[in-house]
Design a protein around this motif. Structure first.
Motif, mmCIF file in Angstrom:
data_model
loop_
_atom_site.group_PDB
_atom_site.id
_atom_site.type_symbol
_atom_site.label_atom_id
_atom_site.label_comp_id
_atom_site.label_asym_id
_atom_site.label_seq_id
_atom_site.Cartn_x
_atom_site.Cartn_y
_atom_site.Cartn_z
ATOM 1 N N GLU A 135 42.727 0.374 23.176
ATOM 2 C CA GLU A 135 41.638 1.912 22.956
ATOM 3 C C GLU A 135 42.479 3.114 23.002
ATOM 4 O OE1 GLU A 135 39.202 2.838 26.374
ATOM 5 O OE2 GLU A 135 38.093 0.635 26.311
ATOM 6 N N LYS A 136 44.065 2.516 22.743
ATOM 7 C CA LYS A 136 45.369 4.052 22.694
ATOM 8 C C LYS A 136 45.522 3.778 21.743
ATOM 9 C CE LYS A 136 43.893 6.903 26.246
ATOM 10 N NZ LYS A 136 43.183 8.228 25.930
ATOM 11 N N LYS A 137 45.514 3.005 21.306
ATOM 12 C CA LYS A 137 46.258 1.741 19.596
ATOM 13 C C LYS A 137 46.960 1.820 19.407
ATOM 14 C CE LYS A 137 42.768 4.342 17.521
ATOM 15 N NZ LYS A 137 41.294 3.391 16.489
ATOM 16 N N SER A 138 47.245 0.755 20.832
ATOM 17 C CA SER A 138 48.484 -0.184 20.446
ATOM 18 C C SER A 138 48.849 -0.913 19.991
ATOM 19 C CB SER A 138 48.413 -1.257 21.972
ATOM 20 O OG SER A 138 50.220 -1.550 22.304
ATOM 21 N N LEU A 139 50.185 -0.633 19.014
ATOM 22 C CA LEU A 139 50.264 -1.624 17.853
ATOM 23 C C LEU A 139 50.369 -3.281 18.866
ATOM 24 C CD1 LEU A 139 53.103 -0.156 16.038
ATOM 25 C CD2 LEU A 139 50.891 0.419 15.569
ATOM 26 N N LEU A 140 50.104 -3.904 18.462
ATOM 27 C CA LEU A 140 49.461 -6.312 18.418
ATOM 28 C C LEU A 140 50.757 -6.922 18.026
ATOM 29 C CD1 LEU A 140 46.375 -6.066 19.379
ATOM 30 C CD2 LEU A 140 47.879 -5.217 21.111
ATOM 31 N N ASN A 141 50.281 -6.538 16.340
ATOM 32 C CA ASN A 141 51.425 -7.145 15.623
ATOM 33 C C ASN A 141 52.972 -7.049 15.474
ATOM 34 O OD1 ASN A 141 49.096 -8.916 14.737
ATOM 35 N ND2 ASN A 141 48.474 -7.543 13.415
ATOM 36 N N VAL A 142 53.561 -6.987 15.781
ATOM 37 C CA VAL A 142 55.062 -6.477 16.945
ATOM 38 C C VAL A 142 55.636 -7.518 17.866
ATOM 39 C CG1 VAL A 142 54.607 -4.413 16.275
ATOM 40 C CG2 VAL A 142 54.826 -4.617 18.318
ATOM 41 N N GLY A 143 56.780 -8.058 16.895
ATOM 42 C CA GLY A 143 57.822 -8.829 18.208
ATOM 43 C C GLY A 143 58.766 -8.147 18.159
ATOM 44 N N ASP A 144 59.211 -8.561 19.678
ATOM 45 C CA ASP A 144 60.531 -8.015 20.437
ATOM 46 C C ASP A 144 62.191 -8.730 19.416
ATOM 47 O OD1 ASP A 144 60.776 -10.446 21.311
ATOM 48 O OD2 ASP A 144 60.718 -10.060 23.638
ATOM 49 N N LYS A 145 63.057 -8.806 20.618
ATOM 50 C CA LYS A 145 64.568 -8.957 19.375
ATOM 51 C C LYS A 145 63.784 -9.909 19.204
ATOM 52 C CE LYS A 145 67.013 -8.902 23.566
ATOM 53 N NZ LYS A 145 68.409 -8.154 24.483
ATOM 54 N N TYR A 146 63.675 -11.148 20.013
ATOM 55 C CA TYR A 146 63.451 -12.452 19.448
ATOM 56 C C TYR A 146 62.246 -12.874 18.727
ATOM 57 C CZ TYR A 146 66.732 -12.056 23.875
ATOM 58 O OH TYR A 146 68.065 -12.259 24.699
ATOM 59 N N GLY A 147 61.724 -11.894 18.079
ATOM 60 C CA GLY A 147 60.625 -12.804 17.254
ATOM 61 C C GLY A 147 58.718 -12.534 18.255
ATOM 62 N N GLN A 148 59.504 -12.649 19.687
ATOM 63 C CA GLN A 148 57.855 -13.058 20.321
ATOM 64 C C GLN A 148 57.116 -11.885 20.393
ATOM 65 O OE1 GLN A 148 59.937 -13.721 23.861
ATOM 66 N NE2 GLN A 148 60.830 -15.389 22.854
ATOM 67 N N THR A 149 55.614 -11.984 20.304
ATOM 68 C CA THR A 149 54.776 -11.200 19.852
ATOM 69 C C THR A 149 53.697 -10.441 21.053
ATOM 70 O OG1 THR A 149 52.824 -12.653 18.706
ATOM 71 C CG2 THR A 149 54.414 -11.582 17.711
ATOM 72 N N PRO A 150 53.606 -10.338 21.413
ATOM 73 C CA PRO A 150 52.240 -10.187 22.257
ATOM 74 C C PRO A 150 51.065 -11.612 22.501
ATOM 75 C CG PRO A 150 52.388 -7.705 21.697
ATOM 76 C CD PRO A 150 53.002 -9.060 21.022
ATOM 77 N N LEU A 151 50.588 -11.830 21.486
ATOM 78 C CA LEU A 151 50.608 -12.639 21.759
ATOM 79 C C LEU A 151 50.940 -13.993 21.849
ATOM 80 C CD1 LEU A 151 47.428 -14.194 21.267
ATOM 81 C CD2 LEU A 151 48.415 -14.939 18.652
ATOM 82 N N MET A 152 52.437 -14.409 22.103
ATOM 83 C CA MET A 152 53.109 -15.423 22.269
ATOM 84 C C MET A 152 53.742 -14.871 24.055
ATOM 85 S SD MET A 152 55.361 -15.501 19.345
ATOM 86 C CE MET A 152 55.668 -15.989 17.268
ATOM 87 N N ARG A 153 53.446 -14.628 24.129
ATOM 88 C CA ARG A 153 53.353 -13.727 26.096
ATOM 89 C C ARG A 153 52.476 -14.367 26.910
ATOM 90 N NH1 ARG A 153 58.323 -9.834 27.213
ATOM 91 N NH2 ARG A 153 59.943 -9.991 26.007
ATOM 92 N N ALA A 154 51.733 -13.835 25.716
ATOM 93 C CA ALA A 154 50.041 -14.317 26.590
ATOM 94 C C ALA A 154 49.963 -15.842 26.391
ATOM 95 C CB ALA A 154 49.104 -13.212 25.777
#
Length: 480
Positions: A135-154
């Motif tokens: 709701e607060k416009k958090s970016l979802l299509n981003v990866g960390d320094k290893y390329g892991q996205t929020p979807l991968m972590r979930a």
């Protein structure tokens, strides 16, 4: 002469090394005390967040920090990141209401990544925090320094409901980490069959390979995850059947060589619409195929798509538009080899079959079609660059690079002209040395047909008169 410090003196003794040339600044004990108190305050806030003490967090943020919620704590994380990682939903909502930035990160980790990494908290609590961040416009299509996205972590945490929420937000399920894994690989590796079914329902690719040429099926087989293996085998077989059926139907539609020349048989302009799905697949944008088909655009319009055109087509996600723009740019910048452009010229054969001629002609038509679109694309960007460099000084490095690029561009155009001349010579040679195809026999003109008809009538009448005269002569001879 070297100077030596007398025995008994040290660097800490003020009388030993300044000799009165300058005065050392006096220590600001009040600033040091303020800094220490601030450190103590941040430590208290961090401990309060970890322990889930919402009352203490409110008091520190409102009265001590004056609502400064985006500070970095000793750990390097923001208060929101700690609250997300420890799944304290009330603290998360309080910090968001006080203006916490959901996209501030530490070491490339964002708050939404932190909450997706939690594998011990209640599922409903994690889901509510994810909804608040979205709701607060958090970016979802981003990866960390290893390329892991929020979807991968979930996925690795087994959060089925969270994965479904992220998929409904149309996240990019084909993003890859450092080892080339997509979300399907993560579901296969962490033995998440329910999540894998969700990914497949959202058109995830199953036959991709990672950096070591392994498929998701091979990853699952290496861990002996039988449920994952069964799901992948079932859907891969279904995809193979669909591909086989589509190829059969395509072959059934090809009835003559005219079908390989789009627009020639029905007297419409060339469109090459059938090439668009192949390009979309190469750009990792095959999900947009339905939008392109419904718009009835031709290949030229596709190759010249701009941001405004993509929005009108219904491509809402910025990352999809960016990927499509990068793919189109790379397509226009690719090199052409002699074998691809010259066609029959590169073979240097004496005799060509009719099929060779038709294939070369069709290939040249498509190449000229694409080159015209590329020239239009280049001219459009050239005009934009011209507007940008108007205000550049004459000795600007940008001007120098533009001149160098212009010279290369002129060289490429001259090369294309030379190849076009070669192609023209080949086609002229073919037209002179080969008979015309049988289906190009022209119908006789009406006047020629009419004259032939009258001639036939006169010949028949003449033959009739001769036969009549012969019969009369025979009758007179016989009855005398």
């Amino acid at each position: 002469m070297a100077q030596f410090r007398p025995a008994g003196f040290s660097d800490e003794d003020s009388d030993s090394d300044d000799y009165g040339f300058y005065e050392k600044p006096s220590r600001n004990y009040f600033a040091q005390q303020h800094q220490n108190s601030k450190k103590t305050l941040e430590n208290k806030l961090q401990e309060a967040i970890i322990n889930g003490n919402i009352d203490e967090v409110e008091n520190i943020v409102i009265y001590d920090l004056n609502n400064s919620v985006n500070i970095k704590l000793d750990s390097g994380w923001t208060p929101l990141m700690h609250a997300c990682f420890h799944a304290h939903d009330k603290i998360v909502n309080f910090l968001l209401q006080r203006g916490a930035d959901p996209n501030l990160h530490a070491d490339s980790v964002t708050p939404v990544m932190a909450v997706c990494s939690n594998s011990s908290a209640n599922n409903d609590t994690i889901y509510q925090i994810i909804c608040s961040l979205i709701e607060k416009k958090s970016l979802l299509n981003v990866g960390d320094k290893y390329g892991q996205t929020p979807l991968m972590r979930a996925i690795s945490s087994g959060r089925v409901k969270v994965v479904e929420k992220l998929l409904n937000e149309r996240v990019n399920i084909e993003m890859r980490d450092q080892q080339g894994w997509t979300a399907v690989f993560w579901a296969a590796h962490h033995n998440q069959p329910e999540i894998l079914e969700l990914l497949i329902a959202h058109k995830a690719r199953l036959s991709e390979v990672d950096r070591y040429s392994r498929t998701a099926l091979e990853i699952a087989m290496s861990h002996d995850h039988q449920d994952i293996i069964n799901i992948l085998n079932k859907h891969l077989k279904k995809d193979d059947d669909l591909e086989e059926n589509s190829s059969i139907s395509l072959n059934n539609q090809m009835t003559s060589w005219h079908d390989y020349y789009p627009g020639v048989g029905d007297e419409n302009t060339l469109s090459y619409m059938c090439e668009i799905p192949h390009l979309l697949y190469g750009m990792n944008c095959e999900r947009l195929g339905a939008l392109m088909v419904n718009s009835s655009m031709n290949l030229r319009q596709f190759l010249l798509l701009e941001e405004e055109d993509m929005i009108k087509l219904g491509i809402e996600m910025p990352y999809e538009r960016q990927r499509l723009k990068v793919g189109l740019k790379n397509f226009h910048l690719r090199g052409w080899k002699l074998n691809a452009v010259a066609g029959l010229y590169a073979r240097k054969s004496e005799n060509y079959s009719v099929l060779d001629c038709l294939t070369a002609l069709g290939t040249h038509m498509q190449q000229i079609y694409i080159l015209e679109a590329t020239l239009q694309y280049t001219l459009r960007d050239y005009n934009r660059n011209q507007n940008q460099i108007k205000f550049e000084p004459p000795d600007s490095p940008l001007i120098t690079r533009m001149k160098t690029s212009t010279n290369k561009f002129i060289t490429n155009i001259n090369n294309l002209r030379r190849e076009m001349k070669n192609m023209k010579d080949v086609l002229i040679k073919i037209s002179k040395s080969n008979p015309p195809p049988a289906d190009l026999i022209k119908e006789k003109p009406f006047l020629e047909v009419a004259i032939g008809y009258v001639t036939d009538v006169l010949v028949i009448c003449s033959l009739g008169a001769l036969i009549y005269q012969a019969r009369s002569y025979l009758a007179r001879v016989l009855y005398k």
